[in-house]
Write a protein that holds these residues in place. Structure first.
Motif, short mmCIF file in Angstrom:
data_model
loop_
_atom_site.label_atom_id
_atom_site.label_comp_id
_atom_site.label_asym_id
_atom_site.label_seq_id
_atom_site.Cartn_x
_atom_site.Cartn_y
_atom_site.Cartn_z
N THR A 125 41.00 31.28 36.50
CA THR A 125 40.00 30.50 35.77
C THR A 125 39.41 31.35 34.65
O THR A 125 38.96 32.47 34.88
CB THR A 125 38.88 30.00 36.69
OG1 THR A 125 39.44 29.19 37.73
CG2 THR A 125 37.87 29.16 35.92
N LYS A 172 42.49 25.31 40.93
CA LYS A 172 41.18 25.67 40.37
C LYS A 172 41.12 25.22 38.92
O LYS A 172 42.16 25.03 38.29
CB LYS A 172 40.98 27.20 40.42
CG LYS A 172 41.02 27.80 41.81
CD LYS A 172 40.91 29.32 41.70
CE LYS A 172 41.01 29.98 43.09
NZ LYS A 172 40.94 31.46 42.97
N PRO A 173 39.91 25.06 38.37
CA PRO A 173 39.81 24.74 36.94
C PRO A 173 40.45 25.84 36.09
O PRO A 173 40.30 27.03 36.39
CB PRO A 173 38.30 24.67 36.68
CG PRO A 173 37.70 24.42 38.03
CD PRO A 173 38.58 25.12 39.01
N ASN A 182 36.23 27.02 32.29
CA ASN A 182 34.92 26.39 32.48
C ASN A 182 34.37 25.81 31.18
O ASN A 182 33.55 24.89 31.21
CB ASN A 182 33.94 27.40 33.06
CG ASN A 182 34.18 27.63 34.54
OD1 ASN A 182 34.82 26.81 35.21
ND2 ASN A 182 33.68 28.74 35.06
N TYR A 183 34.82 26.36 30.04
CA TYR A 183 34.37 25.85 28.74
C TYR A 183 35.57 25.75 27.82
O TYR A 183 36.31 26.72 27.63
CB TYR A 183 33.32 26.78 28.11
CG TYR A 183 32.10 26.99 28.97
CD1 TYR A 183 31.00 26.15 28.88
CD2 TYR A 183 32.07 28.02 29.92
CE1 TYR A 183 29.89 26.33 29.70
CE2 TYR A 183 30.97 28.21 30.74
CZ TYR A 183 29.89 27.36 30.62
OH TYR A 183 28.79 27.54 31.44
N TRP A 184 35.75 24.56 27.24
CA TRP A 184 36.84 24.32 26.28
C TRP A 184 36.21 24.16 24.90
O TRP A 184 35.33 23.33 24.70
CB TRP A 184 37.62 23.07 26.65
CG TRP A 184 38.51 23.24 27.85
CD1 TRP A 184 38.17 23.07 29.15
CD2 TRP A 184 39.88 23.65 27.83
NE1 TRP A 184 39.25 23.34 29.97
CE2 TRP A 184 40.31 23.69 29.18
CE3 TRP A 184 40.79 23.97 26.82
CZ2 TRP A 184 41.62 24.03 29.53
CZ3 TRP A 184 42.08 24.32 27.17
CH2 TRP A 184 42.50 24.35 28.50
N GLU A 206 46.10 23.86 36.87
CA GLU A 206 45.30 23.36 37.98
C GLU A 206 46.17 22.86 39.12
O GLU A 206 45.76 22.92 40.28
CB GLU A 206 44.33 22.30 37.47
CG GLU A 206 43.37 22.89 36.44
CD GLU A 206 42.22 21.98 36.04
OE1 GLU A 206 42.10 20.87 36.61
OE2 GLU A 206 41.43 22.39 35.16
N ASN A 250 31.28 21.72 25.34
CA ASN A 250 32.48 21.75 26.17
C ASN A 250 33.29 20.49 25.90
O ASN A 250 32.85 19.37 26.19
CB ASN A 250 32.08 21.82 27.65
CG ASN A 250 33.26 22.07 28.56
OD1 ASN A 250 34.42 22.02 28.15
ND2 ASN A 250 32.97 22.32 29.84
N THR A 253 33.68 18.00 28.88
CA THR A 253 32.58 17.11 29.27
C THR A 253 31.97 16.37 28.08
O THR A 253 31.13 15.49 28.27
CB THR A 253 31.47 17.90 29.96
OG1 THR A 253 30.93 18.88 29.05
CG2 THR A 253 32.00 18.62 31.20
N ASP A 265 36.63 31.84 31.38
CA ASP A 265 35.31 31.37 30.95
C ASP A 265 35.47 30.43 29.76
O ASP A 265 34.92 29.33 29.76
CB ASP A 265 34.42 32.56 30.59
CG ASP A 265 34.01 33.36 31.81
OD1 ASP A 265 33.41 32.77 32.72
OD2 ASP A 265 34.32 34.56 31.85
N LEU A 296 31.68 33.32 34.75
CA LEU A 296 32.05 33.45 36.16
C LEU A 296 31.46 34.72 36.78
O LEU A 296 30.97 34.71 37.90
CB LEU A 296 33.58 33.49 36.30
CG LEU A 296 34.30 32.17 36.01
CD1 LEU A 296 35.77 32.41 35.74
CD2 LEU A 296 34.13 31.22 37.19
N GLU A 301 26.57 22.60 27.12
CA GLU A 301 26.23 23.09 28.45
C GLU A 301 25.70 24.52 28.36
O GLU A 301 26.12 25.30 27.51
CB GLU A 301 27.46 23.07 29.35
CG GLU A 301 28.07 21.69 29.54
CD GLU A 301 29.34 21.74 30.38
OE1 GLU A 301 29.73 22.84 30.82
OE2 GLU A 301 29.95 20.67 30.59
#
Length: 466
Positions: A220, A248-249, A252-254, A243, A7, A10, A222, A19, A14
């Motif tokens: 959001t 919301k994000p 979840n994964y970039w 956002e 990701n 981060t 995935d 979702l 991960e």
């Protein structure tokens, strides 16, 4: 092993958890359609095609969206140069894009939204940002107020003081702050434009993806993907817009694929060293191009050269010849039982394939599993006690993995030999006997797709080629 994804947000791998169980929502930024796509466009097209294929392979239902930017400065300049309209330019190169990705064996997205078809959604999105204080109008333009979004820079891991502004982030004295970026551009005389609460104009680059991603996949995602060059400013600005509007994000994964170098020099428009895909596929098999891109981990830089392409072609040839030899030997193999040692070796290769793909889509090492299977098959064929079930195990494994990677040519992967047809018909009969109608229908559809016609005769079920 469970799927792990690196990701960008981060900077770590991960565990992948969508979702909604069993379903994946995936958005990848597509091309600006003012010219033919080049190999820099081909890398994400091929890689994210494999991501989608693998997610389906392990059981997910995937909703995949790739947008077209069909109005921007480049299209306007192209229209001025050629005397055509912006929509005419866009139509020409969207048609060319489909031809090129088809040539690369890239599956088409579930949706390819265009900016010009979603002007209402884009304008409404900008209005939301203005209502919440994240955007302001200045001289007919609308800008995003970056200082109000405290996390601006979190994707590219920069802060407002450190940011180096890239392409399409314009510095203008009408901005409250130099870091602010445009959401809506006032139209210049003679430019294509749309009506808005702020006057005639057109969208900025970043807002289109925020609006269309929400329209097609929700607030959001995935997975949001694209090339490394999109990380900043484009994706960073998308994060801020979406956002701020949604609370919301955005994703979840970039995921971002690495740069391409041409003969050890970074590919760029300014250097003029881009290579068009359609020129390349006239000289090189599409599977060799896929092999070339997938033989390096997607996050690593990739050096394009004639030598590297030649090596990729040889790799494809080894796999295709291996599959052809297995099928040829199958014709004269004895019925017998599957060899336990070969079965165990293929199972190890299958585990390796899954483990490598589960490790952040490590296609380079997954390809090694295919070569291992070919090597095992070649060694087995040198024996005197070759059985058809053993050869079929190896063949099935190669075809199975090729549905994910797409690196064995269609003519090698798609042809069904007589023995395989008989085996599938027998398997279909067993499925019908067990009232497994779904599997029976699946086999029937496969045979039909391969040009096999099933016929009921007084002597029983027969088949023929179309």
């Amino acid at each position: 092993m469970s799927l792990k994804v690196y990701n960008t947000m981060t900077r770590s791998k991960e565990l992948f958890k969508p979702l909604e169980p069993g379903k994946v929502k995936m958005y990848v930024c597509g091309p600006t359609v003012y010219d033919y796509i080049h190999i820099g466009n081909a890398r994400p097209a091929i890689f994210f095609d494999v991501v989608r294929r693998y997610l389906k392979y392990i059981g997910y239902e995937v909703r995949y969206v790739v947008n077209f930017t069909d109005v921007d400065d480049k299209l306007i300049r192209k229209a001025e140069q050629t005397g055509e309209t912006v929509p005419q330019i866009a139509e020409k190169y969207i048609a060319a894009y489909y031809e090129d990705i088809d040539a690369l064996r890239v599956g088409r997205a579930d949706a390819n939204p265009r900016v010009t078809d979603h002007m209402n959604e884009i304008i409404a999105f900008i209005a939301e940002l203005m209502d919440k204080g994240y955007a302001y109008e200045s001289g007919g333009d609308v800008y995003f107020r970056t200082e109000k979004f405290a996390e601006y820079g979190k994707l590219s891991h920069q802060n407002l003081q450190e940011l180096q502004f890239g392409i399409r982030v314009e510095v203008d004295e009408r901005k409250e702050s130099p870091q602010d970026f445009v959401l809506w551009k006032a139209a210049k005389p003679g430019e294509i434009h749309w009506s808005s609460p702020w006057g005639e104009g057109r969208p900025g680059w970043h807002i289109e993806c925020s609006a269309m991603a929400r329209q097609y996949l929700g607030e959001t995602l995935d997975i949001h993907g694209g090339g490394h060059d999109l990380q900043f400013p484009h994706h960073e600005c998308e994060v801020a817009q979406s956002e701020s509007a949604n609370g919301k994000p955005l994703a979840n994964y970039w995921m971002h694929n690495g740069y391409i170098h041409i003969n050890n020099e970074k590919m760029s428009k300014s250097l003029g060293n881009g290579i068009n895909v359609r020129e390349l596929v006239r000289k090189v098999k599409p599977e060799a191009l896929r092999f070339f891109f997938l033989s390096t981990h997607y996050r690593n830089p990739l050096n394009f050269s004639d030598e590297a392409l030649e090596q990729a072609g040889k790799g494809v040839e080894r796999l295709a010849n291996g599959l052809a030899n297995l099928r040829h030997r199958l014709k004269t193999a004895s019925p017998g039982e599957a060899d336990e040692q070969v079965s165990a070796a293929i199972e190890r290769a299958r585990t390796m394939f899954r483990d490598k793909m589960d490790d952040d889509f490590n296609t380079a090492d997954a390809i090694t599993a295919m070569f291992d299977a070919v090597a095992e098959g070649n060694a087995y064929m040198a024996r005197s006690d070759v059985t058809a079930p053993t050869l079929q195990l190896v063949i099935d494994a190669l075809l199975e993995w090729n549905t994910v990677l797409g690196i064995i040519p269609e003519e090698a992967a798609d042809e069904l030999l007589d023995e395989e047809i008989e085996r599938l018909i027998a398997e279909r009969a067993e499925a019908r006997k067990a009232k497994n109608w779904a599997r029976a229908d699946e086999i029937r559809d496969l045979l039909t797709a391969k040009g096999i016609v099933l016929e009921d005769t007084p002597q029983g079920l027969r088949w023929r080629r179309k």
